[in-house]
Design a protein around this motif. Structure first.
Motif, PDB file in Angstrom:
ATOM      1  N   ASN A  63     -15.821   8.917  -4.531  1.00  0.00           N
ATOM      2  CA  ASN A  63     -16.210   7.632  -3.746  1.00  0.00           C
ATOM      3  C   ASN A  63     -16.068   8.130  -2.350  1.00  0.00           C
ATOM      4  O   ASN A  63     -14.908   8.623  -2.019  1.00  0.00           O
ATOM      5  N   ARG A  64     -16.826   7.164  -1.821  1.00  0.00           N
ATOM      6  CA  ARG A  64     -16.509   7.038  -0.108  1.00  0.00           C
ATOM      7  C   ARG A  64     -15.579   5.865   0.022  1.00  0.00           C
ATOM      8  O   ARG A  64     -16.158   4.687  -0.325  1.00  0.00           O
ATOM      9  N   PRO A  65     -14.483   5.844   0.816  1.00  0.00           N
ATOM     10  CA  PRO A  65     -13.970   4.800   1.303  1.00  0.00           C
ATOM     11  C   PRO A  65     -14.641   3.638   1.839  1.00  0.00           C
ATOM     12  O   PRO A  65     -15.637   3.990   2.665  1.00  0.00           O
ATOM     13  N   LYS A  66     -14.563   2.409   1.511  1.00  0.00           N
ATOM     14  CA  LYS A  66     -15.223   1.338   2.069  1.00  0.00           C
ATOM     15  C   LYS A  66     -14.278   0.999   3.497  1.00  0.00           C
ATOM     16  O   LYS A  66     -13.117   1.137   3.502  1.00  0.00           O
ATOM     17  N   SER A  67     -15.033   0.650   4.686  1.00  0.00           N
ATOM     18  CA  SER A  67     -14.455   0.177   5.676  1.00  0.00           C
ATOM     19  C   SER A  67     -15.540  -0.797   6.521  1.00  0.00           C
ATOM     20  O   SER A  67     -16.549  -0.870   6.272  1.00  0.00           O
ATOM     21  N   LEU A 126       0.822  -1.513   0.189  1.00  0.00           N
ATOM     22  CA  LEU A 126      -0.023   0.103  -0.013  1.00  0.00           C
ATOM     23  C   LEU A 126       0.842   1.176  -0.090  1.00  0.00           C
ATOM     24  O   LEU A 126       0.497   2.475  -0.729  1.00  0.00           O
ATOM     25  N   GLU A 127       2.065   1.190   0.618  1.00  0.00           N
ATOM     26  CA  GLU A 127       2.679   2.423   0.837  1.00  0.00           C
ATOM     27  C   GLU A 127       3.504   2.668  -0.571  1.00  0.00           C
ATOM     28  O   GLU A 127       3.553   3.824  -0.855  1.00  0.00           O
ATOM     29  N   LEU A 183       0.633   7.615  -6.151  1.00  0.00           N
ATOM     30  CA  LEU A 183      -0.196   8.683  -6.257  1.00  0.00           C
ATOM     31  C   LEU A 183       0.426   9.975  -5.915  1.00  0.00           C
ATOM     32  O   LEU A 183       0.025  11.008  -6.391  1.00  0.00           O
ATOM     33  N   LYS A 184       1.275   9.986  -4.833  1.00  0.00           N
ATOM     34  CA  LYS A 184       1.712  11.111  -4.373  1.00  0.00           C
ATOM     35  C   LYS A 184       2.679  11.863  -5.283  1.00  0.00           C
ATOM     36  O   LYS A 184       2.756  13.010  -5.507  1.00  0.00           O
ATOM     37  N   VAL A 244      -0.217   6.755   4.327  1.00  0.00           N
ATOM     38  CA  VAL A 244      -1.130   6.124   3.505  1.00  0.00           C
ATOM     39  C   VAL A 244      -2.696   6.418   3.803  1.00  0.00           C
ATOM     40  O   VAL A 244      -3.300   6.469   2.695  1.00  0.00           O
ATOM     41  N   SER A 245      -3.074   6.015   4.872  1.00  0.00           N
ATOM     42  CA  SER A 245      -4.559   6.477   5.278  1.00  0.00           C
ATOM     43  C   SER A 245      -5.012   7.794   4.581  1.00  0.00           C
ATOM     44  O   SER A 245      -6.311   7.789   3.751  1.00  0.00           O
ATOM     45  N   GLU A 246      -4.478   8.868   4.497  1.00  0.00           N
ATOM     46  CA  GLU A 246      -4.750  10.169   4.124  1.00  0.00           C
ATOM     47  C   GLU A 246      -4.647  10.162   2.614  1.00  0.00           C
ATOM     48  O   GLU A 246      -5.817  10.600   1.890  1.00  0.00           O
ATOM     49  N   LEU A 247      -3.644   9.562   1.991  1.00  0.00           N
ATOM     50  CA  LEU A 247      -3.504   9.404   0.680  1.00  0.00           C
ATOM     51  C   LEU A 247      -4.784   8.503  -0.163  1.00  0.00           C
ATOM     52  O   LEU A 247      -5.140   9.019  -1.132  1.00  0.00           O
ATOM     53  N   LEU A 248      -4.979   7.453   0.669  1.00  0.00           N
ATOM     54  CA  LEU A 248      -6.163   6.552  -0.049  1.00  0.00           C
ATOM     55  C   LEU A 248      -7.426   7.422   0.343  1.00  0.00           C
ATOM     56  O   LEU A 248      -8.360   7.131  -0.574  1.00  0.00           O
ATOM     57  N   SER A 249      -7.769   7.987   1.149  1.00  0.00           N
ATOM     58  CA  SER A 249      -8.998   8.834   1.199  1.00  0.00           C
ATOM     59  C   SER A 249      -9.040   9.974   0.278  1.00  0.00           C
ATOM     60  O   SER A 249     -10.219  10.035  -0.181  1.00  0.00           O
TER      61      SER A 249
END
Length: 291
Positions: A287-291, A256-257, A263-264, A274-279
């Protein structure tokens, strides 16, 4: 001053060749012109909703091809312009020689690059008899590489959607609630396979950056919407008492990193972790992230 138009034509053709090479032939590359067209269409698509937004990727891809073709026609037309009409032989009865010379040059360029070859205007003996066949070859090559480009992009999109569907199914089965099972021998393999799939998605995004501009409205087929769930699985798995689970979770987190690193560096994301980049990735695709 007759050299200005041919010099401008040569400059346009060389710039176009460079852009095509960096977009299609260079690993992990993207030409400056194609990137500008793709990103502009992408920004404009944010004003659209529904099915129209889903057409952003195909429209952006088609726009790049149209821009390439238009610049190629204009570049060679500028090469011909100073030599119209004296450098060409016109068919008997043709009124082309008495019309606008710029339009004649454009007409010659269009018929040559499309390999139509009507024969009403042909180059006179000289270097023009070498240039015009080269343009025809360029037109054929441009058609070939653009078709190959499209055929390479859609398999990458299919792999991306398959990964998104897999993550969506894992979310529906509530896999995250089972990662604490210390006796499971199958769950580390599930995370390991996810890591492999994400690595493949990372390679596809790196080599075919234009796939970023394809939006999936269905959150179950959108990698931007489902990928945050993989981060959640990696976070939970890293706290497991099972060593194999922790190893698989750490591998998934590293995958994921790497993905968010693309992306960055390649796209307008400046978030820190990672979490902020995926969001941000999910939000950019609506889209809204699935969780």
């Amino acid at each position: 001053m007759d050299w200005l138009a041919p010099a401008a034509g040569v400059a346009i053709i060389l710039f176009l060749l460079r852009d095509i090479f960096h977009t299609l032939g260079h690993p992990e590359g993207q030409g400056s012109l194609s990137r500008f067209v793709l990103s502009t269409i992408w920004r404009m698509s944010r004003l659209r909703v529904g099915r129209l937004a889903r057409l952003t990727g195909p429209v952006a891809l088609l726009s790049v091809i149209i821009v390439w073709g238009t610049l190629a026609v204009m570049g060679w037309a500028l090469l011909y312009w100073p030599f119209v009409p004296t450098g060409f032989v016109y068919a008997s009865g043709s009124s082309a020689g008495s019309s606008n010379h710029a339009l004649d040059a454009l007409y010659i360029s269009m018929t040559t690059i499309s390999t139509l070859g009507f024969g009403d205007i042909v180059p006179a003996p000289g270097w023009l008899r070498i240039i015009t066949p080269l343009e025809a070859l360029f037109g054929f090559a441009l058609l070939t590489v653009t078709v190959s480009w499209v055929l390479q992009i859609y398999p990458a999109l299919a792999r991306r959607r398959a990964l998104a569907i897999r993550l969506s199914l894992l979310c529906r089965t509530e896999l995250h609630t089972r990662l604490g099972d210390a006796n499971s021998v199958l769950l580390p393999g599930v995370l390991d396979l996810l890591s492999t799939n994400i690595i493949q998605a990372r390679v596809d995004l790196s080599e075919y950056s234009e796939t970023y501009y394809f939006r999936d409205d269905d959150p179950n087929t959108s990698l931007a919407a489902t990928l945050p769930y993989a981060a959640e699985l990696a976070r939970i798995g890293a706290t497991s008492s099972q060593s194999d689970m922790r190893l698989a979770a750490n591998l998934l987190n590293c995958a994921l990193e790497d993905f968010t690193g693309i992306l960055k560096t390649r796209f307008p994301h400046c978030d820190a972790n990672v979490s902020e980049l995926l969001s941000a990735f999910a939000a950019d695709h609506g889209n809204r992230p699935k969780s």
